[in-house]
Scaffold this active site. Structure first.
Site, PDB file in Angstrom:
ATOM      1  N   HIS A 156       9.599  -1.264   5.375  1.00  0.00           N
ATOM      2  CA  HIS A 156       8.577  -0.349   5.905  1.00  0.00           C
ATOM      3  C   HIS A 156       8.692  -0.365   7.429  1.00  0.00           C
ATOM      4  CE1 HIS A 156       4.420   0.883   6.918  1.00  0.00           C
ATOM      5  NE2 HIS A 156       4.337   1.371   5.694  1.00  0.00           N
ATOM      6  N   ASP A 176       6.726  -9.777   3.864  1.00  0.00           N
ATOM      7  CA  ASP A 176       5.770  -8.669   3.899  1.00  0.00           C
ATOM      8  C   ASP A 176       5.251  -8.493   2.473  1.00  0.00           C
ATOM      9  OD1 ASP A 176       4.487  -6.255   3.746  1.00  0.00           O
ATOM     10  OD2 ASP A 176       6.024  -5.102   4.791  1.00  0.00           O
ATOM     11  N   GLN A 231       2.835  -4.941  -0.677  1.00  0.00           N
ATOM     12  CA  GLN A 231       2.893  -4.314  -2.006  1.00  0.00           C
ATOM     13  C   GLN A 231       2.982  -5.321  -3.143  1.00  0.00           C
ATOM     14  OE1 GLN A 231       2.398  -1.139  -2.586  1.00  0.00           O
ATOM     15  NE2 GLN A 231       2.459  -0.439  -0.461  1.00  0.00           N
ATOM     16  N   LYS A 269      -5.142  -2.773   0.229  1.00  0.00           N
ATOM     17  CA  LYS A 269      -4.222  -2.504  -0.874  1.00  0.00           C
ATOM     18  C   LYS A 269      -4.563  -3.350  -2.102  1.00  0.00           C
ATOM     19  CE  LYS A 269      -0.477  -1.110   2.161  1.00  0.00           C
ATOM     20  NZ  LYS A 269      -0.294   0.344   2.101  1.00  0.00           N
ATOM     21  N   CYS A 312       6.904   5.927   5.276  1.00  0.00           N
ATOM     22  CA  CYS A 312       7.123   4.981   6.390  1.00  0.00           C
ATOM     23  C   CYS A 312       8.372   4.142   6.167  1.00  0.00           C
ATOM     24  CB  CYS A 312       5.927   4.068   6.614  1.00  0.00           C
ATOM     25  SG  CYS A 312       4.517   4.941   7.238  1.00  0.00           S
TER      26      CYS A 312
HETATM   27  N1  PMP Z   1       4.500  -3.018   4.521  1.00  0.00           N
HETATM   28  C1  PMP Z   1       4.530  -2.365   3.353  1.00  0.00           C
HETATM   29  C2  PMP Z   1       5.561  -2.728   2.346  1.00  0.00           C
HETATM   30  C3  PMP Z   1       3.591  -1.384   3.084  1.00  0.00           C
HETATM   31  O1  PMP Z   1       3.630  -0.726   1.921  1.00  0.00           O
HETATM   32  C4  PMP Z   1       2.614  -1.072   4.056  1.00  0.00           C
HETATM   33  C5  PMP Z   1       1.585   0.012   3.807  1.00  0.00           C
HETATM   34  N2  PMP Z   1       2.097   1.204   3.330  1.00  0.00           N
HETATM   35  C6  PMP Z   1       2.623  -1.794   5.255  1.00  0.00           C
HETATM   36  C7  PMP Z   1       3.585  -2.747   5.452  1.00  0.00           C
HETATM   37  C8  PMP Z   1       1.614  -1.535   6.329  1.00  0.00           C
HETATM   38  O2  PMP Z   1       0.345  -1.873   5.882  1.00  0.00           O
HETATM   39  P1  PMP Z   1      -0.928  -1.545   6.779  1.00  0.00           P
HETATM   40  O3  PMP Z   1      -0.836  -0.081   7.094  1.00  0.00           O
HETATM   41  O4  PMP Z   1      -2.087  -1.862   5.894  1.00  0.00           O
HETATM   42  O5  PMP Z   1      -0.858  -2.386   7.987  1.00  0.00           O
END
Ligand code: PMP
Length: 404
Positions: free
Chosen positions: A122, A199, A202, A225, A363
């Site tokens: 991401h 990270d 998910q 999430k 993203c």
């Molecule tokens: N890493 C991953 C794998 C994600 O899916 C996301 C959210 N789409 C993020 C980081 C970023 O999370 P946040 O916007 O809650 O900071």
């Protein structure tokens, strides 16, 4: 396994309609809906227990402080961290990674040292490292993936060398759904004395996570999430790293003493929590963790696995469908395109049927580039989704396809 009908009743938003159709919410990878108990906790916090935490001698401040620290211990227990002070509250995954990128690189990395990430990351796990690369001249190394969307572990091993100072890899891909072999990655990195940041944005809502069993050095995730509030997240870090890392933000709470000549810093976790924290958010977050714990993470994982398999089988019947991410170990999401229908068109037309999916690059533009596409349609699942909703998705995709 779990009583999905009872669970659905806990989420008032699932009763609403969109464009005159019952809402079918399949955008859980972006954010999950909130059970009543979480929203009520926020209300209770503001209506009954609101006072700034720490340093307060009055009753309300002490109640609010205790609730915030109970929340920290709830997170600690949820991921089985050794110490509560290894849990740093942040605004979310993104802030947690930025914190580590800034403080870890400051303390432990020199120009030309390397961080290993992967093709499927991401942007939140790419850009913070690029910012450090600009400032301090560190280098990024990127692990390849295969055509199923799995990490190339041989390539990963080949990237580790004496310059490698950190591996930063996602546990579960938000686009491909791949569950990366994170324990194996950590073991390989540790055998070269390299720490690992995971990270977990998910993975946390779908899999039970035990940071000590994984031996993760850092594990980061967002509350929103996992059925908790927005603007709240966690950086778990081993004490041995966090202790040595410099503060990220300066301000109140993170100091031991301040004078114009010299400031000394507070101990963990407060060193990394400058300013008034979201103490209402933390208690609502703990409520969300208690909620999923009562259902049982094993039950959730098993139920969602069944949903995912059902969805993959049913969706395979759609003509001209292409899946992105067919890893053996997969969780939570299905990314697809049908024929040459643009993902936005598919998403917008599904929306008219009350079906919320996400479209675009999610993203993960480097991953899109690698796959030679601009974006996908992504259906992502949560504890309240049902097989009937998947049937409706399949019927919806078929209906949209027939219009083109
Ligand atoms: N890493 C991953 C794998 C994600 O899916 C996301 C959210 N789409 C993020 C980081 C970023 O999370 P946040 O916007 O809650 O900071």
């Amino acid at each position: 396994m779990l009583d999905v009908n009872a669970i659905r009743k806990d989420f008032p938003i699932l009763e609403r309609e969109v464009h005159g159709k019952p809402l079918i919410y399949l955008d859980n990878g972006a954010t999950t809906q909130k059970p009543r108990c979480v929203v009520e906790k926020i209300e209770e916090g503001y209506y009954k227990n609101n006072a700034n935490i720490h340093r307060g001698v009055h009753h309300l401040s002490q109640v609010a402080t205790e609730a915030h620290e109970v929340a920290r211990r709830t997170v600690q227990k949820f991921i089985n961290a050794e110490h509560a002070h290894e849990i740093i509250f942040t605004r979310g995954t993104t802030e947690s990674i930025n914190l580590v990128a800034s403080s870890f690189v400051d303390q432990f990395m020199q120009k030309d040292d390397e961080v290993i990430i992967s093709t499927m990351e991401h942007h939140s796990n790419i850009v913070p490292w690029q910012l450090q690369a600009e400032k301090k001249g560190i280098k990024l190394r990127v692990v390849n993936i295969n055509e199923k969307g799995e990490l190339d572990m041989e390539h990963f091993k080949s990237l580790i060398n004496e310059k490698t100072k950190l591996v930063s890899i996602m546990h579960v891909s938000n686009v491909l759904g791949t569950i990366n072999p994170i324990k194996e990655i950590i073991d390989i990195a540790h055998s070269a004395d390299v720490p690992v940041l995971v990270d977990g944005a998910q993975s946390i809502p779908h899999l039970g996570v035990d940071v000590q069993a994984l031996d993760a050095d850092f594990y980061v995730f967002s509350a929103h999430k996992i059925y908790g509030p927005t603007g709240m997240g966690v950086l778990y870090g081993k004490e041995k790293w966090l202790d040595k890392m410099p503060p990220y933000h300066g301000g109140g709470e993170m100091i031991a003493s301040v004078s114009f000549d010299k400031t000394t810093f507070n101990e963990l976790p407060f060193k990394f929590e400058a300013g008034t924290p979201d103490y209402i958010g933390s208690t609502a977050f703990a409520e969300a963790l208690n909620y999923v714990s009562a259902i049982g993470m094993d039950n959730i994982a098993a139920y969602e696995d069944e949903l995912l398999h059902y969805a993959m089988e049913r969706m395979k019947t759609i003509e001209n469908i292409r899946f992105f991410g067919t890893a053996e170990q997969k969780s939570g999401v299905i990314s697809f395109l049908v024929g040459d229908i643009h993902h936005y068109d598919m998403g917008m037309l599904l929306d008219r049927l009350g079906i919320a999916v996400r479209t675009g690059h999610h993203c993960a533009q480097p991953l899109m580039h690698h796959m030679g596409i601009e974006g996908t349609v992504r259906a992502s699942f949560g504890i309240y989704n049902t097989k009937e909703e998947i049937d409706a998705l399949v019927a919806g995709v078929q209906r949209v396809s027939s219009m083109f």
